[in-house]
Design a protein around this motif. Structure first.
Motif, PDB file in Angstrom:
ATOM      1  N   GLU A 101      49.224  39.098  37.633  1.00  0.00           N
ATOM      2  CA  GLU A 101      49.793  40.379  38.071  1.00  0.00           C
ATOM      3  C   GLU A 101      49.943  41.341  36.905  1.00  0.00           C
ATOM      4  O   GLU A 101      49.834  42.554  37.073  1.00  0.00           O
ATOM      5  CB  GLU A 101      51.160  40.156  38.729  1.00  0.00           C
ATOM      6  N   ARG A 102      50.181  40.818  35.712  1.00  0.00           N
ATOM      7  CA  ARG A 102      50.326  41.645  34.500  1.00  0.00           C
ATOM      8  C   ARG A 102      48.989  41.801  33.761  1.00  0.00           C
ATOM      9  O   ARG A 102      48.958  42.256  32.620  1.00  0.00           O
ATOM     10  CB  ARG A 102      51.368  41.031  33.564  1.00  0.00           C
ATOM     11  N   GLU A 103      47.898  41.400  34.436  1.00  0.00           N
ATOM     12  CA  GLU A 103      46.545  41.469  33.889  1.00  0.00           C
ATOM     13  C   GLU A 103      46.438  40.713  32.567  1.00  0.00           C
ATOM     14  O   GLU A 103      45.842  41.165  31.598  1.00  0.00           O
ATOM     15  CB  GLU A 103      46.079  42.918  33.746  1.00  0.00           C
ATOM     16  N   LYS A 104      47.004  39.528  32.582  1.00  0.00           N
ATOM     17  CA  LYS A 104      46.963  38.644  31.424  1.00  0.00           C
ATOM     18  C   LYS A 104      46.395  37.308  31.894  1.00  0.00           C
ATOM     19  O   LYS A 104      46.900  36.716  32.835  1.00  0.00           O
ATOM     20  CB  LYS A 104      48.382  38.465  30.885  1.00  0.00           C
ATOM     21  N   LEU A 105      45.319  36.848  31.229  1.00  0.00           N
ATOM     22  CA  LEU A 105      44.692  35.589  31.603  1.00  0.00           C
ATOM     23  C   LEU A 105      45.259  34.469  30.730  1.00  0.00           C
ATOM     24  O   LEU A 105      45.109  34.482  29.511  1.00  0.00           O
ATOM     25  CB  LEU A 105      43.175  35.680  31.445  1.00  0.00           C
ATOM     26  N   MET A 106      45.930  33.540  31.380  1.00  0.00           N
ATOM     27  CA  MET A 106      46.541  32.415  30.690  1.00  0.00           C
ATOM     28  C   MET A 106      45.970  31.116  31.259  1.00  0.00           C
ATOM     29  O   MET A 106      45.643  31.037  32.433  1.00  0.00           O
ATOM     30  CB  MET A 106      48.055  32.423  30.865  1.00  0.00           C
ATOM     31  N   ARG A 123      43.873  38.983  41.846  1.00  0.00           N
ATOM     32  CA  ARG A 123      42.898  37.894  41.763  1.00  0.00           C
ATOM     33  C   ARG A 123      42.019  38.095  40.521  1.00  0.00           C
ATOM     34  O   ARG A 123      41.666  39.220  40.177  1.00  0.00           O
ATOM     35  CB  ARG A 123      42.036  37.862  43.010  1.00  0.00           C
ATOM     36  N   LEU A 124      41.681  36.994  39.924  1.00  0.00           N
ATOM     37  CA  LEU A 124      40.795  37.015  38.766  1.00  0.00           C
ATOM     38  C   LEU A 124      39.359  37.179  39.231  1.00  0.00           C
ATOM     39  O   LEU A 124      38.931  36.542  40.192  1.00  0.00           O
ATOM     40  CB  LEU A 124      40.952  35.703  37.990  1.00  0.00           C
ATOM     41  N   ALA A 125      38.619  38.034  38.551  1.00  0.00           N
ATOM     42  CA  ALA A 125      37.186  38.197  38.795  1.00  0.00           C
ATOM     43  C   ALA A 125      36.530  38.429  37.431  1.00  0.00           C
ATOM     44  O   ALA A 125      37.228  38.589  36.418  1.00  0.00           O
ATOM     45  CB  ALA A 125      36.923  39.374  39.727  1.00  0.00           C
ATOM     46  N   PHE A 126      35.223  38.446  37.417  1.00  0.00           N
ATOM     47  CA  PHE A 126      34.497  38.720  36.182  1.00  0.00           C
ATOM     48  C   PHE A 126      33.436  39.773  36.463  1.00  0.00           C
ATOM     49  O   PHE A 126      32.876  39.833  37.558  1.00  0.00           O
ATOM     50  CB  PHE A 126      33.840  37.446  35.634  1.00  0.00           C
ATOM     51  N   ALA A 127      33.180  40.620  35.462  1.00  0.00           N
ATOM     52  CA  ALA A 127      32.192  41.689  35.560  1.00  0.00           C
ATOM     53  C   ALA A 127      31.297  41.615  34.330  1.00  0.00           C
ATOM     54  O   ALA A 127      31.681  41.027  33.308  1.00  0.00           O
ATOM     55  CB  ALA A 127      32.912  43.043  35.617  1.00  0.00           C
ATOM     56  N   GLU A 165      46.833  31.863  25.760  1.00  0.00           N
ATOM     57  CA  GLU A 165      46.194  33.075  26.254  1.00  0.00           C
ATOM     58  C   GLU A 165      44.683  32.947  26.094  1.00  0.00           C
ATOM     59  O   GLU A 165      44.186  32.467  25.066  1.00  0.00           O
ATOM     60  CB  GLU A 165      46.706  34.306  25.516  1.00  0.00           C
ATOM     61  N   ILE A 166      43.950  33.364  27.117  1.00  0.00           N
ATOM     62  CA  ILE A 166      42.493  33.264  27.157  1.00  0.00           C
ATOM     63  C   ILE A 166      41.905  34.659  26.966  1.00  0.00           C
ATOM     64  O   ILE A 166      42.376  35.621  27.579  1.00  0.00           O
ATOM     65  CB  ILE A 166      42.033  32.680  28.517  1.00  0.00           C
ATOM     66  N   SER A 167      40.854  34.769  26.159  1.00  0.00           N
ATOM     67  CA  SER A 167      40.262  36.084  25.867  1.00  0.00           C
ATOM     68  C   SER A 167      39.669  36.741  27.101  1.00  0.00           C
ATOM     69  O   SER A 167      39.607  37.954  27.188  1.00  0.00           O
ATOM     70  CB  SER A 167      39.181  35.959  24.797  1.00  0.00           C
ATOM     71  N   GLY A 168      39.184  35.928  28.046  1.00  0.00           N
ATOM     72  CA  GLY A 168      38.591  36.498  29.248  1.00  0.00           C
ATOM     73  C   GLY A 168      37.123  36.833  29.103  1.00  0.00           C
ATOM     74  O   GLY A 168      36.530  37.464  29.970  1.00  0.00           O
ATOM     75  N   ARG A 169      36.518  36.410  28.021  1.00  0.00           N
ATOM     76  CA  ARG A 169      35.087  36.642  27.838  1.00  0.00           C
ATOM     77  C   ARG A 169      34.354  35.310  27.877  1.00  0.00           C
ATOM     78  O   ARG A 169      34.874  34.287  27.456  1.00  0.00           O
ATOM     79  CB  ARG A 169      34.838  37.358  26.522  1.00  0.00           C
ATOM     80  N   GLY A 170      33.119  35.366  28.397  1.00  0.00           N
ATOM     81  CA  GLY A 170      32.328  34.149  28.470  1.00  0.00           C
ATOM     82  C   GLY A 170      30.954  34.447  29.023  1.00  0.00           C
ATOM     83  O   GLY A 170      30.520  35.601  29.046  1.00  0.00           O
ATOM     84  N   GLN A 171      30.306  33.399  29.486  1.00  0.00           N
ATOM     85  CA  GLN A 171      28.962  33.586  30.036  1.00  0.00           C
ATOM     86  C   GLN A 171      28.836  32.889  31.377  1.00  0.00           C
ATOM     87  O   GLN A 171      29.494  31.894  31.642  1.00  0.00           O
ATOM     88  CB  GLN A 171      27.893  33.111  29.068  1.00  0.00           C
ATOM     89  N   THR A 188      38.265  40.637  34.783  1.00  0.00           N
ATOM     90  CA  THR A 188      38.834  41.836  35.373  1.00  0.00           C
ATOM     91  C   THR A 188      39.816  41.366  36.438  1.00  0.00           C
ATOM     92  O   THR A 188      39.781  40.216  36.861  1.00  0.00           O
ATOM     93  CB  THR A 188      37.736  42.768  35.942  1.00  0.00           C
ATOM     94  N   PHE A 189      40.699  42.228  36.848  1.00  0.00           N
ATOM     95  CA  PHE A 189      41.765  41.839  37.776  1.00  0.00           C
ATOM     96  C   PHE A 189      41.687  42.708  39.018  1.00  0.00           C
ATOM     97  O   PHE A 189      41.685  43.933  38.922  1.00  0.00           O
ATOM     98  CB  PHE A 189      43.123  41.962  37.081  1.00  0.00           C
ATOM     99  N   LEU A 190      41.592  42.059  40.166  1.00  0.00           N
ATOM    100  CA  LEU A 190      41.489  42.768  41.448  1.00  0.00           C
ATOM    101  C   LEU A 190      42.861  42.774  42.095  1.00  0.00           C
ATOM    102  O   LEU A 190      43.399  41.717  42.425  1.00  0.00           O
ATOM    103  CB  LEU A 190      40.478  42.063  42.357  1.00  0.00           C
ATOM    104  N   HIS A 191      43.418  43.955  42.260  1.00  0.00           N
ATOM    105  CA  HIS A 191      44.725  44.102  42.906  1.00  0.00           C
ATOM    106  C   HIS A 191      44.479  44.401  44.378  1.00  0.00           C
ATOM    107  O   HIS A 191      43.901  45.423  44.716  1.00  0.00           O
ATOM    108  CB  HIS A 191      45.532  45.224  42.239  1.00  0.00           C
ATOM    109  N   GLU A 192      44.886  43.474  45.231  1.00  0.00           N
ATOM    110  CA  GLU A 192      44.645  43.597  46.665  1.00  0.00           C
ATOM    111  C   GLU A 192      45.955  43.513  47.411  1.00  0.00           C
ATOM    112  O   GLU A 192      46.901  42.868  46.966  1.00  0.00           O
ATOM    113  CB  GLU A 192      43.714  42.465  47.136  1.00  0.00           C
ATOM    114  N   SER A 193      46.000  44.168  48.565  1.00  0.00           N
ATOM    115  CA  SER A 193      47.201  44.067  49.394  1.00  0.00           C
ATOM    116  C   SER A 193      46.794  43.953  50.855  1.00  0.00           C
ATOM    117  O   SER A 193      45.789  44.501  51.290  1.00  0.00           O
ATOM    118  CB  SER A 193      48.118  45.265  49.182  1.00  0.00           C
ATOM    119  N   ALA A 194      47.593  43.187  51.571  1.00  0.00           N
ATOM    120  CA  ALA A 194      47.441  43.025  53.015  1.00  0.00           C
ATOM    121  C   ALA A 194      48.834  43.179  53.603  1.00  0.00           C
ATOM    122  O   ALA A 194      49.670  42.284  53.457  1.00  0.00           O
ATOM    123  CB  ALA A 194      46.845  41.660  53.342  1.00  0.00           C
TER     124      ALA A 194
END
Length: 141
Positions: free
Chosen positions: A16-21, A132-136, A51-57, A119-125
């Protein structure tokens, strides 16, 4: 960065805070995303937050057009597929996540080994909100 409890609730709060742990085993140093309370490599229960950098392949991917009900409710389906992939993270660990920023109808444009970033997808229902975590694709800097 010690936190007393490595669990899914805390992981979602970090998202939620756009931090990947993730979690790291203090015994064998294996990393896991999402976090695990036990190491599946050495079976130790001595885990810590990292904490995870959030970069990869991109290690593997699939374009999904026959979707589960939760994705159908979000507008995906036969005529609007989405991409799911496995990302091999820099520094170790793998994570399954949605891949965004690429056309799921053109899988030939996706390459195993291509660089990705979190990247972080902010969704609401209704009143419920989820991040949700996603990658671009990772653009070179």
């Amino acid at each position: 960065m010690d936190q007393p409890l490595v669990n899914d609730i805390s992981y979602n709060r970090f998202l939620e805070r756009e931090k990947l742990m993730g979690s790291r085993c203090r015994q064998c140093r294996a990393r896991f995303i999402p976090p695990r309370p036990l190491c599946i490599d050495c079976h130790a229960a001595d885990m810590e937050w990292v904490e995870i950098s959030g970069r990869g392949q991109l290690a593997a991917f699939t374009c999904i057009s026959i979707v589960p009900p939760a994705m159908e409710a979000r507008g995906f389906g036969q005529h609007q597929p989405y991409i799911s992939g496995v990302v091999e993270l820099d520094g170790g660990g793998r994570v399954d996540a949605r891949i965004v920023g690429l056309d799921p109808q053109r899988p030939e444009d996706m390459l195993v080994g291509m660089r990705l970033k979190a990247t972080f997808l902010h969704e609401s229902a209704g009143e419920e909100k989820h991040t949700r975590l996603a990658f671009a694709p990772d653009q070179p800097t």
